[in-house]
Design an enzyme around this catalytic site. Structure first.
Site, PDB file in Angstrom:
ATOM      1  N   TYR A   1       1.958  -1.360   9.862  1.00 26.19           N
ATOM      2  CA  TYR A   1       0.955  -1.491   8.901  1.00 26.19           C
ATOM      3  C   TYR A   1       0.539   0.013   8.185  1.00 26.19           C
ATOM      4  O   TYR A   1       1.135   0.960   8.543  1.00 26.19           O
ATOM      5  CB  TYR A   1      -0.284  -2.266   9.443  1.00 26.19           C
ATOM      6  CG  TYR A   1      -0.074  -3.622   9.360  1.00 26.19           C
ATOM      7  CD1 TYR A   1       1.056  -4.227   9.065  1.00 26.19           C
ATOM      8  CD2 TYR A   1      -1.204  -4.730   9.446  1.00 26.19           C
ATOM      9  CE1 TYR A   1       1.371  -5.558   9.091  1.00 26.19           C
ATOM     10  CE2 TYR A   1      -0.984  -5.943   9.490  1.00 26.19           C
ATOM     11  CZ  TYR A   1       0.121  -6.430   9.070  1.00 26.19           C
ATOM     12  OH  TYR A   1       0.060  -7.695   9.319  1.00 26.19           O
TER      13      TYR A   1
ATOM     14  N   ASP B   1       0.733  -1.251  -0.024  1.00 26.94           N
ATOM     15  CA  ASP B   1       0.027   0.025   0.039  1.00 26.94           C
ATOM     16  C   ASP B   1       0.823   1.336  -0.103  1.00 26.94           C
ATOM     17  O   ASP B   1       1.922   1.287   0.687  1.00 26.94           O
ATOM     18  CB  ASP B   1      -0.666   0.338   1.271  1.00 26.94           C
ATOM     19  CG  ASP B   1      -1.642  -1.242   1.532  1.00 26.94           C
ATOM     20  OD1 ASP B   1      -1.375  -2.111   0.911  1.00 26.94           O
ATOM     21  OD2 ASP B   1      -2.121  -1.205   2.477  1.00 26.94           O
TER      22      ASP B   1
ATOM     23  N   ARG C   1      -7.716  -1.337  11.351  1.00 29.84           N
ATOM     24  CA  ARG C   1      -6.349  -0.747  10.933  1.00 29.84           C
ATOM     25  C   ARG C   1      -6.670   0.236   9.815  1.00 29.84           C
ATOM     26  O   ARG C   1      -7.535   0.546   9.395  1.00 29.84           O
ATOM     27  CB  ARG C   1      -5.394  -1.839  10.466  1.00 29.84           C
ATOM     28  CG  ARG C   1      -5.983  -2.616   9.316  1.00 29.84           C
ATOM     29  CD  ARG C   1      -5.117  -3.967   8.734  1.00 29.84           C
ATOM     30  NE  ARG C   1      -5.613  -4.777   8.022  1.00 29.84           N
ATOM     31  CZ  ARG C   1      -6.431  -5.918   8.382  1.00 29.84           C
ATOM     32  NH1 ARG C   1      -6.330  -6.165   9.771  1.00 29.84           N
ATOM     33  NH2 ARG C   1      -6.753  -6.685   7.242  1.00 29.84           N
TER      34      ARG C   1
END
Ligand code: FRU
Length: 514
Positions: free
Chosen positions: A113, A50, A179
């Protein structure tokens, strides 16, 4: 079978524990790949997913991406999942700033993340999900425990994590899948939207909030009330913004089943568009979910605003669980080009960011009738941009073969079917096959009548096709042979006319200066 706990124990925990010679050897293997892109951002080796932390700060654009170095090397096997940092003055030439955030504190020990960034005063505030798993010793009781972590970056690009996490667990009505905070400011307070999974295993978007500019004390604020209570099992990478007077909730739902030509990929990305969010009730009045990309490899988008208030989006030009042919060269993943967004008539349009026009080199003008079975050779180079107006006149289909070989037996084919009002993209004959089990063609019906505008950016191993000013977009990774640099056009069942420009695009080392 080796348990997850044992696997974790045997892994190297930090990139600094790996000899630089090993890292260099990996980078050399990656550099030898024939599929390296000219103007898309890719990792020097390892795994990219990402885009994160997109922002404009201190006179520069900042872009991070999820990075797992040495992801395709078995020995040493490394446990590291962090953010890699690049900066640019123009969204075209990027400076390589190396690893940005590493997984080195107790709150992110099993992965740094996805997350986002926003300038606050003289600093950039970063917020991300620290992934941890409880009880790494037992395979039976292995749970996700997500933390939302904050950090400040100063004007020298030094990033310092806050000592305490901003939020220490999930919402009570959610599982550990919580998240990807995307932050924005509204009336002097800061909000972040996060992807979540409810206890009933449906996906949703939750909000957290902090008052004022201190950004250390956050609270759980609530759930965005959409009309999609049963829409996949998890929403990843949500993003909320207002554009052209409307509210847009962008996210990547997992668990949608294919529906006709829609939702053909393993996971989807799309948006809900409606009235601006009501910050009191958290009600969001919106229309139907719009899939953002009709192609193959597109996921986990993030947007940000340029200083002149344009909304720009990057996506991961890939999808989890697909093994791309680049793995042979120990890397995988790249980012899409930056795309400028706009909302017209409740529909999200995407167009290549205007900054990319700086890549345009030699131009060829096209003004051509295409009649039945005529093939028309256009310019020859892998990296190209096409800006074409097609008048379909009385033809039934116009066929455009991109990245074709000399006898047009290998190509990436776009079929524009006037009779059916559908466009199809096929990568059956693009080159090295991969992910065949998920289908090799994608199609999208929409009303274009006789006139279709095409803007296409082709790179060494990708095509991005923007139809009707970005009303419909097809993105695809392709892995053609080096000699596949030709373009052919043919019409069936009548003649058509195309005019416009094809540019050779400059790229290569110019795009990434270390
Ligand atoms: C989406 C995603 C995010 C997560 C990140 C981890 O691709 O699964 O939800 O934060 O990747 O790399």
């Amino acid at each position: 079978m080796v348990s997850r706990a044992e696997q974790f124990q045997n892994m190297v925990k930090h990139l600094s524990q790996v000899s630089p010679a090993i890292v260099r050897t990996e980078e050399q293997l990656t550099a030898a790949s024939p599929f390296r892109q000219q103007f898309h951002l890719e990792p020097k080796s390892g795994f990219l997913n990402d885009p994160n932390g997109l922002s404009y700060f201190n006179g520069q654009y900042h872009l991070f991406y999820q990075w797992t170095p040495l992801a395709f090397k078995d020995n040493p096997k490394i446990w590291h999942h962090g953010w890699y940092h690049l900066a640019s003055k123009d969204l075209v030439h990027w400076q390589d700033l190396g690893p940005g955030i590493e997984s080195d504190c107790q709150w992110d020990k099993h992965g740094t993340y996805s997350g986002s960034a926003i300038p606050v005063g003289e600093r950039l505030f970063l917020i991300y999900t620290g992934n941890t798993w409880t009880n790494t010793q037992s395979l039976d009781d292995w749970r996700r425990l997500p933390y939302q972590v904050g950090a400040w970056m100063d004007r020298k690009n030094v990033i310092t994590k806050l000592k305490q996490p901003l939020i220490t667990d999930s919402f009570p009505d959610c599982t550990g899948h919580f998240r990807d905070p995307k932050i924005w400011e509204h009336q002097g307070d800061y909000y972040a939207v996060l992807g979540a999974q409810r206890q009933n295993l449906t996906g949703t978007a939750k909000l957290i909030k902090t008052q004022g500019h201190d950004l250390t004390k956050w609270e759980k604020f609530g759930e965005i009330q959409t009309h999609e209570p049963h829409f996949g099992y998890m929403w990843e990478c949500p993003d909320y913004f207002e554009l052209n007077g409307q509210g847009v909730l962008l996210f990547s739902p997992q668990g949608l089943l294919p529906q006709g030509e829609k939702y053909q990929n393993i996971y989807q990305t799309g948006c809900l568009i409606g009235q601006p969010l009501d910050y009191q009730s958290l009600e969001f009045e919106h229309g139907a979910f719009q899939e953002l990309d009709a192609g193959f490899d597109f996921y986990a988008t993030q947007t940000f605003q340029t200083p002149d208030q344009r909304r720009i989006m990057y996506g991961w030009f890939g999808i989890s669980e697909i093994e791309y042919p680049t793995v042979k060269y120990h890397y995988s993943g790249c980012l899409t080009i930056p795309r400028e967004l706009s909302v017209k008539h409740d529909h999200l349009y995407q167009q290549p960011a205007r900054e990319l026009q700086a890549l345009r080199g030699q131009a060829t003008m096209i003004d051509q009738s295409v009649s039945e079975l005529t093939k028309l050779p256009l310019a020859k180079q892998a990296a190209q941009e096409f800006d074409l107006q097609v008048d379909l006149h009385d033809c039934q289909q116009l066929i455009l073969d991109l990245r074709a070989n000399a006898d047009d037996s290998q190509y990436t084919r776009l079929i524009i079917d006037q009779a059916q009002q559908v466009c199809r993209l096929s990568r059956k004959r693009s080159g090295i096959s991969f992910a065949e089990e998920y289908g090799q063609t994608r199609s999208r019906h929409f009303k274009f009548g006789k006139q279709l505008h095409l803007q296409i950016l082709v790179d060494t191993s990708s095509v991005e096709i923007f139809l009707q000013d970005g009303a419909v977009v097809f993105s695809a990774r392709i892995f053609p042979a080096a000699e596949q640099t030709r373009t052919f056009v043919a019409s069936h069942g009548g003649s058509a006319k195309i005019n416009g420009t094809v540019w050779n695009l400059k790229g290569g080392a110019a795009c990434l200066d270390s």
